[in-house]
Design an enzyme around this catalytic site. Structure first.
Site, PDB file in Angstrom:
ATOM      1  N   LEU A  94      14.463 -37.009   7.379  1.00 36.33           N
ATOM      2  CA  LEU A  94      13.767 -35.776   7.759  1.00 36.33           C
ATOM      3  C   LEU A  94      13.065 -35.167   6.550  1.00 36.33           C
ATOM      4  CD1 LEU A  94      13.500 -33.923  10.341  1.00 36.33           C
ATOM      5  CD2 LEU A  94      15.162 -32.443   9.209  1.00 36.33           C
TER       6      LEU A  94
ATOM      7  N   ALA B 199      28.274 -44.700  -3.054  1.00 31.28           N
ATOM      8  CA  ALA B 199      28.094 -45.937  -2.286  1.00 31.28           C
ATOM      9  C   ALA B 199      29.025 -46.001  -1.079  1.00 31.28           C
ATOM     10  CB  ALA B 199      28.324 -47.146  -3.198  1.00 31.28           C
TER      11      ALA B 199
ATOM     12  N   THR C  60      21.844 -36.351  10.679  1.00 30.78           N
ATOM     13  CA  THR C  60      22.727 -35.480   9.899  1.00 30.78           C
ATOM     14  C   THR C  60      23.691 -34.730  10.798  1.00 30.78           C
ATOM     15  OG1 THR C  60      21.110 -35.209   8.124  1.00 30.78           O
ATOM     16  CG2 THR C  60      22.766 -33.487   8.357  1.00 30.78           C
TER      17      THR C  60
ATOM     18  N   GLU D 257       0.813  -1.215   0.000  1.00 36.17           N
ATOM     19  CA  GLU D 257       0.000   0.000   0.000  1.00 36.17           C
ATOM     20  C   GLU D 257       0.850   1.271   0.000  1.00 36.17           C
ATOM     21  OE1 GLU D 257      -2.417  -3.092   2.394  1.00 36.17           O
ATOM     22  OE2 GLU D 257      -0.326  -2.620   1.932  1.00 36.17           O
TER      23      GLU D 257
ATOM     24  N   CYS E 262      -2.969  -4.044   6.755  1.00 35.18           N
ATOM     25  CA  CYS E 262      -2.656  -4.415   8.134  1.00 35.18           C
ATOM     26  C   CYS E 262      -2.996  -3.287   9.106  1.00 35.18           C
ATOM     27  CB  CYS E 262      -1.178  -4.793   8.257  1.00 35.18           C
ATOM     28  SG  CYS E 262      -0.046  -3.407   8.039  1.00 35.18           S
TER      29      CYS E 262
ATOM     30  N   LEU F 188      25.514 -24.905  10.166  1.00 32.72           N
ATOM     31  CA  LEU F 188      24.230 -24.333   9.735  1.00 32.72           C
ATOM     32  C   LEU F 188      24.244 -22.802   9.759  1.00 32.72           C
ATOM     33  CD1 LEU F 188      21.698 -26.784  11.445  1.00 32.72           C
ATOM     34  CD2 LEU F 188      22.923 -27.012   9.269  1.00 32.72           C
TER      35      LEU F 188
ATOM     36  N   ARG G 100      27.524 -18.144   5.363  1.00 35.28           N
ATOM     37  CA  ARG G 100      28.916 -17.726   5.283  1.00 35.28           C
ATOM     38  C   ARG G 100      29.051 -16.254   4.913  1.00 35.28           C
ATOM     39  NH1 ARG G 100      30.874 -21.305   1.478  1.00 35.28           N
ATOM     40  NH2 ARG G 100      30.147 -19.901  -0.157  1.00 35.28           N
TER      41      ARG G 100
ATOM     42  N   ASP H 267      27.599 -35.248   9.910  1.00 34.60           N
ATOM     43  CA  ASP H 267      28.307 -34.160   9.227  1.00 34.60           C
ATOM     44  C   ASP H 267      28.875 -33.090  10.152  1.00 34.60           C
ATOM     45  OD1 ASP H 267      27.545 -35.439   6.925  1.00 34.60           O
ATOM     46  OD2 ASP H 267      25.829 -34.140   6.551  1.00 34.60           O
TER      47      ASP H 267
ATOM     48  N   GLY I 205      12.005 -36.701   3.877  1.00 29.97           N
ATOM     49  CA  GLY I 205      10.859 -37.535   3.553  1.00 29.97           C
ATOM     50  C   GLY I 205       9.699 -37.313   4.490  1.00 29.97           C
TER      51      GLY I 205
END
Length: 419
Positions: A300, A158, A190, A44, A70, A198, A201, A194, A302
């Site tokens: 997770l 693999a 995970t 707006e 709003c 999180l 950078r 790993d 899935g």
């Protein structure tokens, strides 16, 4: 309203809905505005500014907006007050705002003597923001799922190796995505496999520039970030700090985090001991987090897809085949073609700046798909209702998605999320 809807599509999906506004002048001239993201002017005021610049008399004009104006004081002031102060005599609204903290704009306008019409192009406006409306109805954040995989859907070979499946340019893009969201979510499998940070950078635009880390709130209920600056620095015009918004790291699952892991040592880390994706998301929303990025692992991802809480899918596909590697998804719950979870391309802006890499002259070799659910049902939850949820099982072995990125030698500039 058609012009307002077209303007809304220029915005970026995420914590905020796509909103457009159009000012119709007495002579038929139309000017538009749209919301560009959190912390920027709403549609707006953007449209009102464009109308004033065009010399349009707002006291004789009609303003059409795709979402109810709003009434709350957030990062910007109430749009209803701006419309009233501008002397706009009539406002046309496509759809009411379902967010209790922002709703009530139509009533406020009517109380001030403004003529208000509602429901114009309502179905189109709902379709544009169907997933955001569903997220609000389920009292959860907007969810982006990022997956990086080979052409045959593998996230590791693999033997478990996965650094790096995707290109430096794609990995830079992931850090830009992290800077846009409020939280980055991984499973505890995970986290163990790993040991990710999180983080987004920092990427100085020029040698000697000063990164500034703007962090999201921790496990409290604050909604405003705070800034951490490098000490004893006074950057000049040529060395302005490059802001990088840091998301809250989140681990979901029953396993304890390793005491010496990056996530366990980060005081901002939120560990949600649940296998219920919706419950986890609702907890994050209660803590003021409105847009989350889910990065892995396979179980997770899935589970979130199976629960129907993924609003946006960003898929990075590297031009390689890995054969008998680790699949990017597990326990999706699809046993026949009729049960397939279908997606369609999202043609709205990505909100991610172009990235550079050593191969930038040849472009990114990866294919990046931005998708939204093909079926976007409107929310049916009433306030206070508890939506049906789906839980994910504990994996037999730790998930091994593409690991959290380590600093790349050629980082690209990343924008600040407007929060």
């Amino acid at each position: 309203m058609d012009a307002a809807l077209a303007a809304a599509r220029r915005g970026v999906r995420g914590a905020n809905p796509l909103v457009g506004a159009a000012v119709l002048a007495p002579d038929g001239t139309i000017v538009t505005g749209h919301h560009r993201g959190a912390g920027t002017p709403h549609a707006e005021p953007d449209a009102l500014a464009a109308a004033r610049a065009a010399g349009i008399d707002l006291t004789a004009s009609v303003v059409c907006v795709t979402l109810e104006p709003c009434t709350h004081h957030g990062r910007t002031g109430p749009c209803t007050d701006l419309l009233i102060e501008a002397g706009v005599p009539e406002v046309v609204v496509a759809v009411a705002d379902p967010n209790p903290s922002a709703a009530g704009g139509c009533a406020r306008l009517r109380d001030a003597g403004v003529t208000v019409r509602t429901g114009v192009r309502e179905s189109e406006a709902r379709a544009l923001n169907a997933r955001w409306l569903q997220a609000v109805g389920e009292r959860r954040p907007y969810v982006t799922l990022k997956m990086a995989q080979s052409l045959d859907g593998r996230i590791a070979a693999a033997d478990g190796t996965s650094q790096w499946i995707t290109s430096p340019a794609s990995r830079e893009r992931v850090h830009t995505l992290r800077a846009r969201v409020d939280a980055v979510v991984v499973g505890t499998g995970t986290a163990h496999a790993d040991d990710p940070r999180l983080t987004a950078r920092p990427a100085p635009e020029a040698p000697g520039s000063n990164p500034v880390a703007v962090t999201r709130p921790d496990s409290g209920t604050q909604s405003n970030p705070h800034t951490q600056s490098a000490p004893d620095t006074q950057p000049g015009p040529a060395t302005q700090p490059v802001p990088v918004t840091q998301p809250v790291p989140v681990a979901v699952g029953m396993r304890d985090l390793a005491p010496d892991s990056h996530l366990a040592r980060d005081p901002r880390t939120v560990h949600l001991r649940t296998r219920d994706p919706l419950a986890a998301l609702q907890t994050l929303r209660e803590r003021g987090l409105e847009h989350v990025l889910v990065e892995g692992g396979a179980h997770l991802a899935g589970a979130f897809l199976r629960a129907g809480v993924v609003d946006e899918l960003e898929l990075h596909i590297a031009p390689m085949l890995l054969g008998d590697g680790l699949s990017g998804l597990a326990d999706l719950g699809v046993s026949t073609l009729a049960e397939a979870i279908r997606w369609i391309p999202d043609d709205t802006p990505a909100g991610v700046s172009p990235v550079s890499s050593p191969d930038s002259h040849r472009g990114n070799p990866d294919t990046i798909l931005r998708l939204r659910p093909a079926e976007t049902p409107e929310p049916t939850q009433t306030p206070g209702a508890t939506p049906t949820s789906v839980s994910f099982p504990a994996p037999e072995a730790a998930e091994t998605p593409e690991p959290t990125q380590t600093p790349d030698p050629t980082p690209a500039p990343e924008p600040t999320k407007g929060r």
